[in-house]
Write a protein that holds these residues in place. Structure first.
Motif, PDB file in Angstrom:
ATOM      1  N   TYR A  90      42.547  21.051  33.053  1.00 21.84           N
ATOM      2  CA  TYR A  90      41.603  22.161  32.947  1.00 21.84           C
ATOM      3  C   TYR A  90      40.671  22.219  34.156  1.00 21.84           C
ATOM      4  CZ  TYR A  90      42.669  22.583  27.898  1.00 21.84           C
ATOM      5  OH  TYR A  90      43.276  22.758  26.687  1.00 21.84           O
ATOM      6  N   ARG A  91      40.431  21.076  34.771  1.00 21.59           N
ATOM      7  CA  ARG A  91      39.427  20.989  35.847  1.00 21.59           C
ATOM      8  C   ARG A  91      39.792  21.905  37.019  1.00 21.59           C
ATOM      9  NH1 ARG A  91      36.081  17.215  34.158  1.00 21.59           N
ATOM     10  NH2 ARG A  91      36.865  15.521  32.836  1.00 21.59           N
ATOM     11  N   GLY A  92      38.804  22.662  37.446  1.00 24.65           N
ATOM     12  CA  GLY A  92      39.007  23.541  38.589  1.00 24.65           C
ATOM     13  C   GLY A  92      39.837  24.772  38.304  1.00 24.65           C
ATOM     14  N   ALA A  93      40.008  25.136  37.039  1.00 26.03           N
ATOM     15  CA  ALA A  93      40.766  26.343  36.708  1.00 26.03           C
ATOM     16  C   ALA A  93      39.867  27.568  36.849  1.00 26.03           C
ATOM     17  CB  ALA A  93      41.316  26.263  35.292  1.00 26.03           C
ATOM     18  N   ALA A  94      40.400  28.608  37.481  1.00 26.09           N
ATOM     19  CA  ALA A  94      39.646  29.853  37.652  1.00 26.09           C
ATOM     20  C   ALA A  94      39.771  30.758  36.435  1.00 26.09           C
ATOM     21  CB  ALA A  94      40.130  30.598  38.887  1.00 26.09           C
ATOM     22  N   SER A  95      40.887  30.611  35.711  1.00 25.09           N
ATOM     23  CA  SER A  95      41.113  31.451  34.533  1.00 25.09           C
ATOM     24  C   SER A  95      41.846  30.670  33.451  1.00 25.09           C
ATOM     25  CB  SER A  95      41.934  32.690  34.903  1.00 25.09           C
ATOM     26  OG  SER A  95      42.242  33.452  33.747  1.00 25.09           O
ATOM     27  N   ALA A  96      41.558  31.027  32.212  1.00 22.36           N
ATOM     28  CA  ALA A  96      42.274  30.468  31.061  1.00 22.36           C
ATOM     29  C   ALA A  96      42.875  31.616  30.262  1.00 22.36           C
ATOM     30  CB  ALA A  96      41.339  29.651  30.182  1.00 22.36           C
ATOM     31  N   ILE A  97      44.179  31.558  30.046  1.00 14.97           N
ATOM     32  CA  ILE A  97      44.856  32.503  29.162  1.00 14.97           C
ATOM     33  C   ILE A  97      44.930  31.807  27.805  1.00 14.97           C
ATOM     34  CG2 ILE A  97      46.902  33.914  28.775  1.00 14.97           C
ATOM     35  CD1 ILE A  97      45.378  34.575  31.374  1.00 14.97           C
ATOM     36  N   LEU A  98      44.099  32.255  26.873  1.00 13.35           N
ATOM     37  CA  LEU A  98      43.960  31.619  25.559  1.00 13.35           C
ATOM     38  C   LEU A  98      44.824  32.371  24.554  1.00 13.35           C
ATOM     39  CD1 LEU A  98      42.563  29.650  23.609  1.00 13.35           C
ATOM     40  CD2 LEU A  98      40.578  31.195  23.592  1.00 13.35           C
ATOM     41  N   VAL A  99      45.856  31.700  24.032  1.00 11.19           N
ATOM     42  CA  VAL A  99      46.882  32.371  23.231  1.00 11.19           C
ATOM     43  C   VAL A  99      46.812  31.962  21.764  1.00 11.19           C
ATOM     44  CG1 VAL A  99      49.357  32.848  23.027  1.00 11.19           C
ATOM     45  CG2 VAL A  99      48.366  32.359  25.279  1.00 11.19           C
ATOM     46  N   TYR A 100      46.902  32.961  20.888  1.00 15.89           N
ATOM     47  CA  TYR A 100      47.096  32.690  19.456  1.00 15.89           C
ATOM     48  C   TYR A 100      48.252  33.558  18.965  1.00 15.89           C
ATOM     49  CZ  TYR A 100      44.836  37.139  18.206  1.00 15.89           C
ATOM     50  OH  TYR A 100      44.541  38.478  18.076  1.00 15.89           O
ATOM     51  N   ASP A 101      48.737  33.260  17.774  1.00  9.79           N
ATOM     52  CA  ASP A 101      49.871  33.957  17.171  1.00  9.79           C
ATOM     53  C   ASP A 101      49.317  34.889  16.093  1.00  9.79           C
ATOM     54  OD1 ASP A 101      52.076  34.735  15.677  1.00  9.79           O
ATOM     55  OD2 ASP A 101      52.882  32.716  15.409  1.00  9.79           O
ATOM     56  N   ILE A 102      49.547  36.194  16.221  1.00  9.49           N
ATOM     57  CA  ILE A 102      48.977  37.135  15.256  1.00  9.49           C
ATOM     58  C   ILE A 102      49.550  36.936  13.853  1.00  9.49           C
ATOM     59  CG2 ILE A 102      48.630  38.842  17.087  1.00  9.49           C
ATOM     60  CD1 ILE A 102      50.869  40.517  15.635  1.00  9.49           C
ATOM     61  N   THR A 103      50.665  36.186  13.728  1.00  8.59           N
ATOM     62  CA  THR A 103      51.270  35.933  12.413  1.00  8.59           C
ATOM     63  C   THR A 103      50.855  34.573  11.841  1.00  8.59           C
ATOM     64  OG1 THR A 103      53.301  34.838  13.211  1.00  8.59           O
ATOM     65  CG2 THR A 103      53.272  37.239  13.205  1.00  8.59           C
ATOM     66  N   GLU A 193      35.376  29.077  48.771  1.00  9.46           N
ATOM     67  CA  GLU A 193      35.261  27.830  49.521  1.00  9.46           C
ATOM     68  C   GLU A 193      34.464  26.766  48.770  1.00  9.46           C
ATOM     69  OE1 GLU A 193      33.665  29.039  53.285  1.00  9.46           O
ATOM     70  OE2 GLU A 193      35.660  29.497  54.073  1.00  9.46           O
ATOM     71  N   LYS A 194      33.934  27.126  47.617  1.00  7.86           N
ATOM     72  CA  LYS A 194      33.157  26.178  46.833  1.00  7.86           C
ATOM     73  C   LYS A 194      34.095  25.301  46.010  1.00  7.86           C
ATOM     74  CE  LYS A 194      29.473  25.905  43.366  1.00  7.86           C
ATOM     75  NZ  LYS A 194      28.559  26.702  42.495  1.00  7.86           N
ATOM     76  N   ALA A 195      33.896  24.000  46.065  1.00  4.29           N
ATOM     77  CA  ALA A 195      34.742  23.066  45.317  1.00  4.29           C
ATOM     78  C   ALA A 195      34.651  23.349  43.819  1.00  4.29           C
ATOM     79  CB  ALA A 195      34.308  21.634  45.605  1.00  4.29           C
ATOM     80  N   GLY A 196      35.813  23.341  43.161  1.00  2.00           N
ATOM     81  CA  GLY A 196      35.839  23.541  41.720  1.00  2.00           C
ATOM     82  C   GLY A 196      35.853  24.979  41.270  1.00  2.00           C
ATOM     83  N   SER A 197      35.919  25.920  42.233  1.00  2.00           N
ATOM     84  CA  SER A 197      35.912  27.342  41.872  1.00  2.00           C
ATOM     85  C   SER A 197      37.246  27.792  41.280  1.00  2.00           C
ATOM     86  CB  SER A 197      35.585  28.204  43.091  1.00  2.00           C
ATOM     87  OG  SER A 197      36.649  28.172  44.033  1.00  2.00           O
ATOM     88  N   GLY A 198      38.305  27.034  41.563  1.00  2.00           N
ATOM     89  CA  GLY A 198      39.628  27.418  41.089  1.00  2.00           C
ATOM     90  C   GLY A 198      40.302  28.451  41.960  1.00  2.00           C
ATOM     91  N   VAL A 199      39.642  28.816  43.075  1.00  2.00           N
ATOM     92  CA  VAL A 199      40.176  29.822  43.996  1.00  2.00           C
ATOM     93  C   VAL A 199      40.062  29.296  45.415  1.00  2.00           C
ATOM     94  CG1 VAL A 199      40.070  32.235  44.735  1.00  2.00           C
ATOM     95  CG2 VAL A 199      39.245  31.601  42.462  1.00  2.00           C
ATOM     96  N   SER A 200      41.058  29.592  46.235  1.00  2.00           N
ATOM     97  CA  SER A 200      40.972  29.250  47.655  1.00  2.00           C
ATOM     98  C   SER A 200      41.621  30.350  48.465  1.00  2.00           C
ATOM     99  CB  SER A 200      41.659  27.908  47.943  1.00  2.00           C
ATOM    100  OG  SER A 200      43.032  27.957  47.600  1.00  2.00           O
TER     101      SER A 200
END
Length: 246
Positions: A90-103, A193-200
């Motif tokens: 999870y560390r340094g992730a810029a985005s999380a796709i959080l998934v659930y099952d509608i059923t 350029e900031k460390a831990g941003s999840g983007v470069s």
């Protein structure tokens, strides 16, 4: 220009990108995270999918407006026995796709735990998109769209439903997150350029920076290269927007 020169330029374009973004795909086991990701990266349904063991990696380069963005996609196991391993990704992730099952109501009930872990460990500017998967199984639905939309609003995350089987809306969460991150960069609230941003920055962007005093982001409203939906038409809830478009 010689034909060889054209081919060389084409090869260089395919291998370069403006930004690299780290995504994590999280949620309970059996929600279809791996199938969702496979549909996004291969444009096909993953038959006979098994539970992910630990973490699996894939990537895809997408285009938004004039920007090419390479997405690093970390598919994490939803089983409790792998939790200590997967949380380290999870560390340094810029985005999380959080998934659930509608059923499956249990997969929805446990969302708060997944969101808390992601926000505690990932980038401080983490962009979260909640995805209700298996929208093709409407007759088996246990979680209503309105209920999930309310939860998303209360927790300040984007929300939409998708189907990893049919491919409906599968590209939207990934592109929606990338667009949100790009707009944060453009506004100056997120520094790649900031460390831990999840983007470069990618090579393509750095070359422009070196040849110009200002990095121009251009229009972010262009149509994605392989998008199956227009983001403005996606039935989704977005933070700061109390209404839904459909």
């Amino acid at each position: 220009m010689a034909m060889d020169d054209y081919e060389g330029d084409a090869t260089e374009l395919l291998e370069t990108y403006d930004f690299l973004m780290k995504y994590i795909i999280i949620g309970e086991a059996g929600t279809g995270k791996s199938c969702l990701l496979h549909q996004f990266t291969h444009n096909s349904f993953k038959d006979h999918s098994q539970h992910t063991i630990g973490v699996e990696f894939s990537s895809r380069t997408v285009k938004l407006g004039e920007k090419r963005i390479k997405l690093q996609l970390w598919d994490t196991a939803g089983q409790e026995r792998f939790r200590s391993v997967t949380r380290s990704y999870y560390r340094g992730a810029a985005s999380a796709i959080l998934v659930y099952d509608i059923t499956n109501r249990d997969s929805f009930t446990n969302l708060s735990r997944w969101l808390a872990d992601a926000r505690a460990l990932a980038s401080p500017d983490l962009v979260v998109v909640l995805v209700g998967n298996k929208s093709d199984r409407e007759e088996e639905r246990e979680v209503e769209w309105s209920e999930a939309s309310r939860w998303a609003a209360e927790n300040s995350v984007h929300f939409l439903e998708a189907s990893s089987l049919t491919g409906d809306n599968v590209e939207a969460p990934f592109l929606l997150a990338a667009r949100s991150i790009l707009l944060s960069i453009e506004s100056g609230s997120l520094d790649p350029e900031k460390a831990g941003s999840g983007v470069s920055y990618g090579d393509r962007a750095l070359r422009r920076v070196n040849s110009s005093s200002r990095l121009s982001f251009g229009s972010l409203s262009g149509r994605p290269r392989r998008a199956t939906v227009k983001l403005s038409k996606v039935k989704s809830w977005m933070p700061g927007n109390r209404c839904c478009s459909g």
